[in-house]
Design a protein around this motif. Structure first.
Motif, PDB file in Angstrom:
ATOM      1  N   LEU A   1       0.791  -1.034  -0.209  1.00 21.68           N
ATOM      2  CA  LEU A   1      -0.141   0.133  -0.186  1.00 21.68           C
ATOM      3  C   LEU A   1       1.007   1.308   0.132  1.00 21.68           C
ATOM      4  CD1 LEU A   1      -3.047  -0.883   2.173  1.00 21.68           C
ATOM      5  CD2 LEU A   1      -3.226  -0.993   0.135  1.00 21.68           C
ATOM      6  N   TYR A   2       0.659   2.066  -0.986  1.00 22.26           N
ATOM      7  CA  TYR A   2       1.159   3.085  -0.699  1.00 22.26           C
ATOM      8  C   TYR A   2       0.324   4.794  -0.898  1.00 22.26           C
ATOM      9  CZ  TYR A   2       4.205   6.296  -3.625  1.00 22.26           C
ATOM     10  OH  TYR A   2       5.405   7.916  -3.677  1.00 22.26           O
ATOM     11  N   TYR A   3       1.565   5.640  -0.022  1.00 21.34           N
ATOM     12  CA  TYR A   3       0.756   6.789   1.096  1.00 21.34           C
ATOM     13  C   TYR A   3       0.607   7.593  -0.512  1.00 21.34           C
ATOM     14  CZ  TYR A   3       0.127  10.929   3.367  1.00 21.34           C
ATOM     15  OH  TYR A   3      -1.199  11.963   4.416  1.00 21.34           O
TER      16      TYR A   3
ATOM     17  N   ASN B   1      -0.664  12.176  -0.874  1.00 20.41           N
ATOM     18  CA  ASN B   1      -2.065  12.548  -0.402  1.00 20.41           C
ATOM     19  C   ASN B   1      -1.918  14.452  -1.416  1.00 20.41           C
ATOM     20  OD1 ASN B   1      -3.792  13.533   1.305  1.00 20.41           O
ATOM     21  ND2 ASN B   1      -2.238  14.604   2.313  1.00 20.41           N
TER      22      ASN B   1
ATOM     23  N   HIS C   1       2.152  14.978  -1.375  1.00 16.46           N
ATOM     24  CA  HIS C   1       3.109  14.477  -0.296  1.00 16.46           C
ATOM     25  C   HIS C   1       3.036  12.662  -0.728  1.00 16.46           C
ATOM     26  CE1 HIS C   1       3.749  13.263   3.992  1.00 16.46           C
ATOM     27  NE2 HIS C   1       4.950  13.035   3.566  1.00 16.46           N
TER      28      HIS C   1
ATOM     29  N   LYS D   1       4.885   9.504   0.104  1.00 19.15           N
ATOM     30  CA  LYS D   1       6.164   8.362   1.050  1.00 19.15           C
ATOM     31  C   LYS D   1       6.063   7.245  -0.064  1.00 19.15           C
ATOM     32  CE  LYS D   1       3.582   9.553   5.186  1.00 19.15           C
ATOM     33  NZ  LYS D   1       3.122   8.793   6.460  1.00 19.15           N
TER      34      LYS D   1
ATOM     35  N   PRO E   1       6.925   3.500   1.009  1.00 22.60           N
ATOM     36  CA  PRO E   1       7.399   2.231   2.122  1.00 22.60           C
ATOM     37  C   PRO E   1       7.621   1.150   2.032  1.00 22.60           C
ATOM     38  CG  PRO E   1       5.401   1.887   0.332  1.00 22.60           C
ATOM     39  CD  PRO E   1       5.527   2.622   0.212  1.00 22.60           C
TER      40      PRO E   1
ATOM     41  N   ASP F   1      10.258   9.702   2.051  1.00 19.07           N
ATOM     42  CA  ASP F   1       9.096  10.535   2.166  1.00 19.07           C
ATOM     43  C   ASP F   1       9.094  11.695   1.903  1.00 19.07           C
ATOM     44  OD1 ASP F   1       6.782  12.046   3.681  1.00 19.07           O
ATOM     45  OD2 ASP F   1       7.227  10.929   5.499  1.00 19.07           O
TER      46      ASP F   1
END
Ligand SMILES: [Zn+2]
Length: 275
Positions: free
Chosen positions: A31-33, A35, A46, A48, A50, A82
């Motif tokens: 799962l990737y962040y 935003n 944004h 990140k 992981p 990040d």
């Protein structure tokens, strides 16, 4: 007549068994962040990573913001990076979500191939079911240099080289042989990144809950990483082993590999036995 009815019944029965239902669930390798934030005339993303491997991120065309995909091309994030990147964007239309694509690898990293070990324990012997450019399924950019070894359900799979676990799916339970299964990837597999060479290796069709490692783990060459199985599109239990390199257009694509003892992947032909 009776015999005919019987053979029809048998036929119907036999065809039902090959029409296995495709699972509705879809599991992800990681799962990737991502935003998006808009303040006045500035849009910020944004991002990140992981994973313990580089990834590259790209924005996707948006009907309301036709220029958004040009804000940046492929941004490479190093392992676990990040970061926030911002741009002036005066007339940004917020109605759509911003779509993006994340792919494995640093497109600028030089690939330095080294010999790898077979993806099963030393002393074991297996038969090749399908080699390079196999016309059954090893016939696309993604799969052309994959090798299928005849591991049985429950056999141990080992890592071909040292590296980090960067993709992991182990929740599928079933397999199928119809086109539906070929088109929809519903197999369990592990992806490992090898920082020394820049290559990724994948181990496919693992047993349900068949992983012996977790996302982010470091594994050494020859370490047991998974239990072989029969999930996804397959007609027989086996291990689909594939070495890959990152590309701009297609993400990870299949690449040739050489094994220890000097055996080249292209020399392994159907029915050969290796140990
Ligand atoms: Zn295969």
């Amino acid at each position: 007549m009776r015999k005919n009815i019987l053979s029809i019944v048998i036929l119907v029965f036999a065809s039902c068994s090959s029409l296995r239902k495709l699972p509705k669930e879809h599991y992800y390798e990681f799962l990737y962040y991502f935003n998006r934030e808009i303040k006045n005339d500035t849009i910020s993303f944004h991002l990140k990573n992981p994973l313990k491997c580089p990834v590259n991120v790209k924005l996707v065309k948006d009907s309301l913001n036709p220029n958004i995909e040009n804000l940046f091309g492929h941004i490479t994030l190093r392992e676990l990076q990040d970061t926030v990147i911002s741009f002036k964007y005066r007339d940004f239309n917020q109605a759509n979500e911003t779509k993006y694509i994340v792919k494995y690898g640093d497109l600028n990293k030089k690939i330095l191939k080294n010999q790898v070990s077979y993806p099963f324990p030393k002393g074991k012997e297996y038969k090749i079911i399908q080699g390079y450019n196999g016309n059954f399924t090893h016939n696309t950019l993604i799969s052309q240099y994959a090798i299928d070894f005849d591991l049985k359900i429950g056999d141990t799979i080992t890592s071909a080289d040292s590296g980090y676990v960067v993709g992991l799916i182990e929740d599928y339970k079933d397999y199928g042989t119809s086109k539906k299964w070929l088109k929809n990837d519903k197999s369990n597999y592990i992806t490992i990144y090898h920082p020394q060479s820049g290559i990724f290796t994948q181990y496919v069709h693992l047993n349900h809950k068949g992983s012996l490692v977790k996302l982010g783990d470091f594994v050494v060459k020859g370490q047991a990483i998974a239990i072989s199985g029969m999930t996804g599109f397959t007609t027989t239990p086996h291990l689909h082993f594939n070495a890959k390199i990152p590309t701009v257009e297609h993400g990870l694509i299949s690449t040739k590999i050489e094994f220890e003892s000097g055996v080249k992947g292209e020399d392994l032909k159907k029915k050969d036995r290796v140990k």
